[in-house]
Scaffold this motif. Structure first.
Motif, short mmCIF file in Angstrom:
data_model
loop_
_atom_site.label_atom_id
_atom_site.label_comp_id
_atom_site.label_asym_id
_atom_site.label_seq_id
_atom_site.Cartn_x
_atom_site.Cartn_y
_atom_site.Cartn_z
N GLY A 1 0.70 -1.30 0.01
CA GLY A 1 -0.02 0.31 -0.12
C GLY A 1 0.98 1.24 -0.11
O GLY A 1 1.83 1.17 0.15
N ALA A 2 0.22 2.30 -0.35
CA ALA A 2 0.65 3.69 -0.39
C ALA A 2 -0.10 4.48 0.16
O ALA A 2 -1.39 4.63 0.34
CB ALA A 2 1.11 4.02 -1.62
N HIS A 3 0.35 5.62 0.99
CA HIS A 3 -0.37 6.77 1.68
C HIS A 3 0.27 8.08 1.58
O HIS A 3 1.49 8.18 1.98
CB HIS A 3 -0.66 6.32 3.15
CG HIS A 3 -1.38 7.22 3.77
ND1 HIS A 3 -1.41 7.68 5.24
CD2 HIS A 3 -2.52 8.15 3.43
CE1 HIS A 3 -2.41 8.30 5.65
NE2 HIS A 3 -2.89 8.76 4.55
N ARG A 4 -0.22 8.95 0.75
CA ARG A 4 0.37 10.34 0.58
C ARG A 4 -0.52 11.04 1.93
O ARG A 4 -1.49 11.70 1.85
CB ARG A 4 -0.13 11.10 -0.52
CG ARG A 4 0.31 10.24 -1.92
CD ARG A 4 0.09 10.92 -3.29
NE ARG A 4 0.46 10.18 -4.45
CZ ARG A 4 1.77 10.24 -4.90
NH1 ARG A 4 2.73 11.21 -4.29
NH2 ARG A 4 2.11 9.45 -5.77
N PHE A 5 0.18 11.07 2.92
CA PHE A 5 -0.21 11.66 4.22
C PHE A 5 -0.01 13.12 4.55
O PHE A 5 -0.66 13.48 5.47
CB PHE A 5 0.38 10.61 5.56
CG PHE A 5 1.92 10.81 5.28
CD1 PHE A 5 2.46 11.98 6.16
CD2 PHE A 5 2.86 9.91 4.84
CE1 PHE A 5 3.91 12.10 6.28
CE2 PHE A 5 4.10 10.01 4.98
CZ PHE A 5 4.60 11.06 5.57
N ALA A 6 0.60 13.55 3.49
CA ALA A 6 0.95 15.08 3.84
C ALA A 6 1.42 15.65 2.49
O ALA A 6 1.79 14.81 1.64
CB ALA A 6 2.02 15.57 4.87
N PRO A 7 1.22 16.87 2.15
CA PRO A 7 1.63 17.33 0.79
C PRO A 7 3.02 17.13 0.66
O PRO A 7 3.99 17.52 1.33
CB PRO A 7 1.51 19.13 0.79
CG PRO A 7 0.46 18.94 2.05
CD PRO A 7 0.57 17.90 3.12
N GLY A 8 3.51 16.51 -0.68
CA GLY A 8 4.64 16.09 -0.94
C GLY A 8 5.22 14.85 -0.34
O GLY A 8 6.39 14.11 -0.75
N TRP A 9 4.52 14.22 0.90
CA TRP A 9 5.12 13.14 1.36
C TRP A 9 4.34 11.77 1.17
O TRP A 9 3.03 11.80 0.83
CB TRP A 9 4.89 13.42 3.14
CG TRP A 9 5.98 14.23 3.70
CD1 TRP A 9 5.68 15.57 3.91
CD2 TRP A 9 7.29 14.00 3.97
NE1 TRP A 9 6.80 16.17 4.35
CE2 TRP A 9 7.72 15.08 4.43
CE3 TRP A 9 8.06 12.71 3.92
CZ2 TRP A 9 9.08 15.39 4.88
CZ3 TRP A 9 9.39 12.91 4.53
CH2 TRP A 9 9.84 14.02 4.99
N LYS A 10 5.17 10.74 1.06
CA LYS A 10 4.38 9.38 0.48
C LYS A 10 5.13 8.29 1.31
O LYS A 10 6.46 8.17 1.24
CB LYS A 10 4.42 9.35 -1.02
CG LYS A 10 3.84 7.93 -1.36
CD LYS A 10 4.07 7.69 -2.93
CE LYS A 10 3.30 6.45 -3.55
NZ LYS A 10 3.38 6.33 -5.01
N ALA A 11 4.37 7.37 1.76
CA ALA A 11 4.87 6.29 2.45
C ALA A 11 4.42 5.00 1.58
O ALA A 11 3.23 4.99 1.37
CB ALA A 11 4.39 6.06 3.96
N ASP A 12 5.30 4.17 1.49
CA ASP A 12 4.96 2.93 0.81
C ASP A 12 5.42 1.52 1.57
O ASP A 12 6.34 1.62 2.20
CB ASP A 12 5.87 2.56 -0.40
CG ASP A 12 5.32 3.56 -1.61
OD1 ASP A 12 4.26 3.14 -2.15
OD2 ASP A 12 5.67 4.87 -1.63
N ALA A 13 4.69 0.66 1.60
CA ALA A 13 5.15 -0.59 2.27
C ALA A 13 4.46 -1.96 1.52
O ALA A 13 3.54 -2.01 0.81
CB ALA A 13 4.64 -0.63 3.72
N SER A 14 5.40 -2.96 1.46
CA SER A 14 4.88 -4.15 0.80
C SER A 14 5.23 -5.56 1.88
O SER A 14 6.51 -5.29 2.39
CB SER A 14 5.35 -4.11 -0.56
OG SER A 14 6.68 -4.67 -0.72
N LEU A 15 4.57 -6.40 1.70
CA LEU A 15 5.27 -7.63 2.14
C LEU A 15 5.11 -8.88 1.33
O LEU A 15 3.92 -8.74 0.34
CB LEU A 15 4.65 -8.07 3.52
CG LEU A 15 4.87 -7.20 4.79
CD1 LEU A 15 4.01 -7.56 5.93
CD2 LEU A 15 5.91 -7.46 5.32
#
Length: 706
Positions: free
Chosen positions: A562-576
């Motif tokens: 999944g991915a989450h753009r939690f703030a302007p310019g910021w993005k977190a990605d994770a996978s298993l």
């Protein structure tokens, strides 16, 4: 080390000169032209594009910096791993499945390697950045691309050029890094509405790397590829394209008894496509291809031959020709794709001892040991049940024919000898299947249901697939039979049955606002799984070093992300990604299964700047079956878990230029992958020592696009 320079190859030199000319012209016009901007970010993770399908741009820079082959590129996709033996030319593994369980095609054609132990795996002949798109279809969920794709179908594709008026373009990159890494990529095209010329060239080299403790790992390589495509587009719906290419290289391996001193490739392909033929006949596609691999391996050019061994070299080649034709028809709620495909593959080899007997590129005394033929028909039907629900199904039937041309099985290897006297040496036996032929008729098929949910913006799918796979060259000719190939018993050629995989694939894909989530799972049963077993000590004189036999197996696993753009310019990605396998015949773990792996990244992008951090975490693997595996690797013990942290930044100078840089393995961790080869004594690496991965590595890359 032999110096392989791209400028010494006529085709590559022509490519470089042409691209240079285009670059100068394009630079002069850059300010006036309307150009697309280069993407700023460096890729740290790849997500699904649609249910069960992954599509990614092969030209974008990514971290960790990939080696110049297809396997290390695929490793950035959740579920993929690779059997490692040094710096380059790994062998890809998906969900623990290896070899011809992965249908790997380049522009629709199949390139097969020649080495009996897959030193030149099919992916080693692929330079990813000379392609435009990589597509991975998970599981046996398509029948369009040939037989045997029980684990996945992998497509490296080049898109046809499109010029509405006279014009040109150029894409290029240069990368430098630790351990004398130096990569160059050029991709240029010129044309108009009637056709185009596309020129592609790639060269990559590196020296031996150091692991996290600073110890040198023999791994240097030097390789190049170049291709020219000529396209004719008399109308918007018509394409005729001819592609001619070649390549070569060399590489040494910490985990093998020989190094690869030649990876020569010759390729020719012709494809035709006509679209919008009638109101219902949407497209007709046809393709012919020729791929030739000429491989030499030896134990003296790139290493010092041990005093206890004599200089040895082996030359092998594989010549593959094939083609396919398919048509697409579309009605109100139905789409039908149907066609036929086939190939012929001939394998030859020549073994010599001593450098003087291998001087020059000669093919004298080359002997054919195997020939494969396959032809099949297929059809896929898509039915739109409603606006949100779809049913897709497919069926194919293939006829296989394999011929064994070996008169003798010499020196515990599957090498045809040149004289009867040779077979009097210890370890040589007469081939019990000499000049025998095997034929098989194998069906495959699938049915899949997809639904776009009404309550949430998500698509779900569930599909049942069945694939029957003919044993490949490595399973029929590189190992002994069920009893280790003692004299007078059936060889692997006669004793190995086709593999039959029945698998349920399922998953979901969700996207709304700043959040994206996806998951793919599978549960399967494999009948007659082809398992390699290796001798733990010296094999008897009349036996092979390994044997292959059929067992039954259960497999299951999943990839989630999944991915989450939690703030302007910021993005977190994770996978298993997790894969499980059990040999139900023997009640043991299925060998060569990758451990649980997670990838976590955090990125920031603002204007022309971007930065990202990547943390790759791999669990220990305790489910092993020692001295069993596949033709390339085997389990030789449990492996430890590890975590590797990397950083990158990129800056887009303008619409045409971008510079990026990164540090892989920032904390200089000493680690090894579970799928690994044991060390080789020629480099003072004991046979029970794993090949450790690269320590801290820096790299800088410049991209240009006009």
């Amino acid at each position: 080390m032999q110096n392989i320079s791209i400028t010494k190859q006529p085709l590559a030199w022509a490519v470089a000169m042409a691209v240079a000319g285009i670059s100068i012209s394009s630079l002069a016009q850059a300010e006036d032209a309307q150009q697309l901007k280069l993407p700023t970010a460096v890729v740290t993770g790849v997500a699904q594009q649609s249910p069960g399908v992954v599509v990614t741009d092969t030209k974008q820079p990514r971290q960790p910096v990939p080696a110049s082959d297809g396997a290390d590129y695929l490793k950035t996709i959740p579920g993929f791993s690779a059997i490692r033996s040094g710096g380059v030319n790994s062998d890809p593994v998906f969900r623990g499945m290896f070899g011809s369980r992965l249908k790997l095609l380049t522009n629709g054609g199949e390139m097969l390697g020649a080495c009996p132990s897959r030193m030149d795996s099919p992916s080693s002949y692929i330079s990813p950045e000379t392609y435009d798109k990589l597509t991975v279809i998970k599981g046996p969920q398509t029948v369009q691309w040939g037989p045997g794709n029980s684990a996945a179908t992998i497509l490296f594709e080049r898109s046809p050029e499109q010029f509405s008026e006279p014009g040109m373009r150029v894409d290029g990159s240069v990368l430098v890094g630790s351990h004398r890494r130096f990569d160059r990529n050029l991709d240029a095209a010129i044309g108009n509405s009637l056709g185009y010329v596309r020129l592609m060239a790639n060269a990559s080299k590196a020296h031996d790397y150091n692991d996290g403790d600073g110890d040198r790992v023999p791994s240097r390589w030097n390789k190049w590829n170049s291709d020219v495509a000529l396209g004719w587009t008399p109308t918007e719906d018509t394409l005729l394209e001819l592609t001619v290419g070649g390549g070569d290289g060399e590489s040494r391996y910490a985990g093998r008894g020989m190094d690869g001193t030649q990876f020569e490739r010759e390729s020719v392909a012709l494809r035709f496509k006509q679209e919008n033929i009638t109101d219902t006949w949407q497209a007709l596609e046809a393709q012919l291809y020729y791929n030739y691999a000429d491989h030499i391996m030896d134990n003296y050019k790139l290493r010092t031959t041990p005093a206890t061994a004599m200089p040895m070299a082996t030359q092998l080649d594989t010549r593959t020709t094939g083609g396919r034709i398919k048509g697409t028809w579309q009605w109100d709620n139905f789409e039908l794709v149907t066609g036929a495909d086939g190939l012929t593959s001939e394998h030859r080899l020549r073994a010599r001892v001593g450098d003087s007997m291998m001087m020059g590129k000669t093919h004298s005394n080359m002997v054919k040991d195997a020939e494969f033929k396959q032809w099949g028909v297929f059809g896929e039907l898509s039915w739109a049940l409603t606006q949100t629900d779809r049913l897709i199904s497919g069926l194919r039937v293939d006829r296989h024919k394999v011929e064994d041309h070996r008169d003798y099985l010499a020196m515990r290897r599957r090498i045809p000898t040149l004289t009867v006297a040779t077979c009097k040496a210890p370890g040589c036996i007469v081939n019990p299947t000499a000049n025998k032929t095997r034929t098989e008729t194998l069906p495959s098929g699938f049915v899949r249901y997809e639904s776009d949910l009404q309550s949430i913006p998500a698509t779900t799918y569930i599909g049942l697939g069945h694939a029957q796979r003919m044993p490949d060259y490595w399973e029929l000719f590189s190992a002994g039979g069920a009893n280790g190939m003692p004299s007078g018993t059936p060889s692997a050629f006669a004793a190995t049955d086709p593999e039959k995989t029945t698998q349920l694939d399922f998953g979901i894909q969700y996207a709304q606002g700043p959040i994206e989530l996806w998951a793919s799972g599978y549960v399967g049963r494999i009948s007659d799984y082809m398992l390699f077993e290796y001798w733990t000590g010296p094999a008897p004189a009349n036996m092979a070093l390994s044997k292959v036999r059929n067992v039954n197996a259960r497999i299951m696993g999943a990839e989630v992300g999944g991915a989450h753009r939690f703030a302007p310019g910021w993005k977190a990605d994770a996978s298993l990604a997790y894969a499980y396998g059990k040999n139900t015949t023997d009640g043991r773990a299925l060998p060569q299964m990758p451990p649980l792996e997670g990838r976590f990244s955090l990125g920031y992008e603002q204007g022309d700047w971007s930065s990202a951090a990547l943390w790759r975490v791999v669990a220990k693997q305790s489910r092993v079956d020692e001295n069993r595996g596949n033709v390339t690797g085997k389990d030789f013990g449990e492996s430890s878990g590890f975590g590797v942290f990397s950083l990158n930044s990129a800056y887009r100078i303008d619409s045409s230029w971008k510079v990026s840089a990164g540090i892989d393995n920032l904390f200089n961790k000493k680690y090894s992958e579970h799928l690994n080869l044991a060390g080789n004594g020629a480099f003072d690496l004991p046979a029970n020592t794993r090949v450790y991965e690269t320590g801290r590595t820096w790299w800088t890359r410049v991209d240009v696009s006009f």
